[in-house]
Design an enzyme around this catalytic site. Structure first.
Site, PDB file in Angstrom:
ATOM      1  N   ARG A   5      35.634 -12.033 -17.595  1.00 48.60           N
ATOM      2  CA  ARG A   5      34.546 -11.118 -18.004  1.00 48.60           C
ATOM      3  C   ARG A   5      33.534 -11.779 -18.931  1.00 48.60           C
ATOM      4  NH1 ARG A   5      38.851  -7.159 -18.201  1.00 48.60           N
ATOM      5  NH2 ARG A   5      38.702  -5.912 -16.321  1.00 48.60           N
TER       6      ARG A   5
ATOM      7  N   LYS B 120      19.052 -16.187 -15.835  1.00 49.21           N
ATOM      8  CA  LYS B 120      19.229 -15.775 -14.438  1.00 49.21           C
ATOM      9  C   LYS B 120      20.250 -16.701 -13.792  1.00 49.21           C
ATOM     10  CE  LYS B 120      14.896 -13.515 -13.218  1.00 49.21           C
ATOM     11  NZ  LYS B 120      13.650 -13.608 -12.417  1.00 49.21           N
TER      12      LYS B 120
ATOM     13  N   GLU C 124       6.305 -26.147 -11.689  1.00 48.46           N
ATOM     14  CA  GLU C 124       6.647 -25.059 -12.619  1.00 48.46           C
ATOM     15  C   GLU C 124       5.932 -25.261 -13.961  1.00 48.46           C
ATOM     16  OE1 GLU C 124       8.352 -22.290 -12.018  1.00 48.46           O
ATOM     17  OE2 GLU C 124       9.621 -22.688 -10.277  1.00 48.46           O
TER      18      GLU C 124
ATOM     19  N   LYS D  99       8.340 -19.872 -21.767  1.00 49.50           N
ATOM     20  CA  LYS D  99       9.435 -19.151 -21.108  1.00 49.50           C
ATOM     21  C   LYS D  99      10.248 -18.371 -22.132  1.00 49.50           C
ATOM     22  CE  LYS D  99      12.699 -18.592 -17.697  1.00 49.50           C
ATOM     23  NZ  LYS D  99      13.253 -18.961 -16.442  1.00 49.50           N
TER      24      LYS D  99
ATOM     25  N   GLU E 212      13.541  -8.407 -16.893  1.00 49.78           N
ATOM     26  CA  GLU E 212      12.456  -8.346 -15.907  1.00 49.78           C
ATOM     27  C   GLU E 212      12.111  -6.909 -15.494  1.00 49.78           C
ATOM     28  OE1 GLU E 212      12.328 -11.633 -13.017  1.00 49.78           O
ATOM     29  OE2 GLU E 212      11.639 -10.154 -11.571  1.00 49.78           O
TER      30      GLU E 212
ATOM     31  N   ASN F 166       7.207 -15.224 -11.925  1.00 46.13           N
ATOM     32  CA  ASN F 166       7.369 -15.344 -10.470  1.00 46.13           C
ATOM     33  C   ASN F 166       6.045 -15.643  -9.774  1.00 46.13           C
ATOM     34  OD1 ASN F 166      10.019 -14.645 -10.948  1.00 46.13           O
ATOM     35  ND2 ASN F 166       9.703 -12.479 -10.513  1.00 46.13           N
TER      36      ASN F 166
ATOM     37  N   HIS G 242       5.844 -17.148  -6.377  1.00 43.34           N
ATOM     38  CA  HIS G 242       7.203 -17.202  -5.838  1.00 43.34           C
ATOM     39  C   HIS G 242       7.415 -16.325  -4.604  1.00 43.34           C
ATOM     40  CE1 HIS G 242       7.982 -19.476  -9.404  1.00 43.34           C
ATOM     41  NE2 HIS G 242       9.279 -19.544  -9.184  1.00 43.34           N
TER      42      HIS G 242
ATOM     43  N   HIS H 130       9.176 -18.130  -1.675  1.00 40.72           N
ATOM     44  CA  HIS H 130      10.442 -17.749  -1.028  1.00 40.72           C
ATOM     45  C   HIS H 130      10.246 -17.600   0.480  1.00 40.72           C
ATOM     46  CE1 HIS H 130      12.458 -16.151  -4.968  1.00 40.72           C
ATOM     47  NE2 HIS H 130      12.285 -17.455  -4.947  1.00 40.72           N
TER      48      HIS H 130
ATOM     49  N   HIS I  16      12.273 -26.214  -4.022  1.00 41.72           N
ATOM     50  CA  HIS I  16      11.753 -24.976  -4.584  1.00 41.72           C
ATOM     51  C   HIS I  16      10.389 -25.209  -5.245  1.00 41.72           C
ATOM     52  CE1 HIS I  16      11.641 -21.073  -6.405  1.00 41.72           C
ATOM     53  NE2 HIS I  16      11.584 -21.588  -7.618  1.00 41.72           N
TER      54      HIS I  16
HETATM   55  N1  GLY Z   1      12.528 -18.238 -12.818  1.00 43.51           N
HETATM   56  C1  GLY Z   1      11.952 -17.011 -13.191  1.00 43.51           C
HETATM   57  C2  GLY Z   1      12.675 -16.324 -14.302  1.00 43.51           C
HETATM   58  O1  GLY Z   1      13.505 -16.903 -14.948  1.00 43.51           O
HETATM   59  O2  GLY Z   1      12.429 -15.162 -14.528  1.00 43.51           O
END
Ligand code: GLY
Length: 294
Positions: free
Chosen positions: A123, A145, A187, A229, A239, A247, A250, A254, A267
């Site tokens: 957990r 993420k 990026e 970031k 998010e 994004n 993105h 994708h 990517h």
């Molecule tokens: N790679 C986009 C984010 O971390 O939200």
């Protein structure tokens, strides 16, 4: 470069991003300072493992932590539940407990897979991200993420699992292929486009030096990207709004990756094309078409 620390402010789950050059031999000391230990599980892949795993494991032991190492396959196809299962099996067979930290050493795939394993093992166990690609340094390793792909699409299974420490050593970039490095630069450009016009100008003015991996502009580009970031994640961890700005490009990216076949293009390459496609398709029409805009 002068080592820098950027804090991701998430209350009692805040964590540092430590950025420096050739400092990874001291990783164990950094883990101790972050209250991580006494045991760890180093997860890497077939590309990074043979070059860096022994050295990083020695660095961890140097701080007094025990370490066991496991290698998963490399590439997008390894972003699977099977890879997660292999990490869980390995950890449980070695009787890990909730203090055993998973240390993800590699690019975005290793970070996502090992991060997801850390989210669900017992957990949740501590997680340390040690990104070795430019893309993982400025994006994937920060923000929590984690997850794997499903035949129905990318990243469909996963969890938000913030790391306890992100350890960025620019020396890893010396062994990165040219294509991987350029893919990561996409990026970096993204951060200029979404958040900081002066940073965008800096990237334009230093494009040649960045392509040549010159230490000073590279360190500045990585630090500023991580700072942006960190601010976005602190403002919108899950998010529900602002974070979607990360994004940019993105949706197209994708689609390009899915059309080409996951793993066929990088990517970052897809993001570079995706940002251009998004800009073109979002540009207001120069002339009115059928009365639009009114
Ligand atoms: N790679 C986009 C984010 O971390 O939200």
């Amino acid at each position: 470069m002068k080592p820098t620390t950027i804090q991701v402010e998430l209350g009692d789950r805040s964590y540092p991003i430590r950025i420096g050059e050739a400092w990874i031999d001291g990783l164990g000391v950094a883990l101790g300072e972050a209250g991580i230990g006494p045991s760890s599980l180093l997860v890497t892949d077939e590309s990074v493992g043979p070059i860096w795993a022994d050295r990083v494991a020695a660095g961890i032991r140097g701080g007094g932590l025990a370490v066991e190492s496991i290698q998963i396959a490399s590439g997008e196809r390894a972003k699977s539940l099977e890879s997660v299962r292999s990490i869980l099996d390995f950890a449980l067979e070695r009787r890990c407990d909730r203090t055993t930290a998973i240390v993800a050493l590699g690019g975005g795939v290793v970070g996502d897979v090992a991060g997801f394993a850390a989210a669900i093992l017992l957990r949740g166990v501590p997680l340390v991200q040690v990104p070795t690609t430019l893309l993982a340094m400025v994006d994937a390793s920060v923000g929590g993420k984690t997850g794997v792909n499903h035949p129905m699409g990318k990243n469909l299974i996963g969890a938000f699992k913030q790391p306890d420490l992100v350890a960025v050593d620019l020396a890893f970039l010396e062994t990165l292929s040219e294509a991987e490095y350029r893919s990561g630069l996409a990026e970096v450009v993204k951060y200029g486009a979404i958040a900081d016009a002066r940073f965008f100008e800096f990237i334009e003015a230093n494009a040649k030096a960045l392509l040549q991996r010159k230490p000073e502009p590279l360190a500045r580009a990585v630090a500023r990207s991580c700072e942006i970031k960190a601010q976005v994640v602190a403002a919108d961890e899950l998010e529900s709004g602002l974070r979607a700005i990360l994004n940019f490009g993105h949706t197209f990216a994708h689609a390009f990756e899915a059309t080409a076949g996951f793993g066929s293009i990088r990517h970052g390459e897809a993001v570079a094309m995706g940002m251009m496609a998004a800009c073109r398709s979002s540009r207001p029409p120069v002339k009115s078409i059928d009365g639009w805009p009114p």
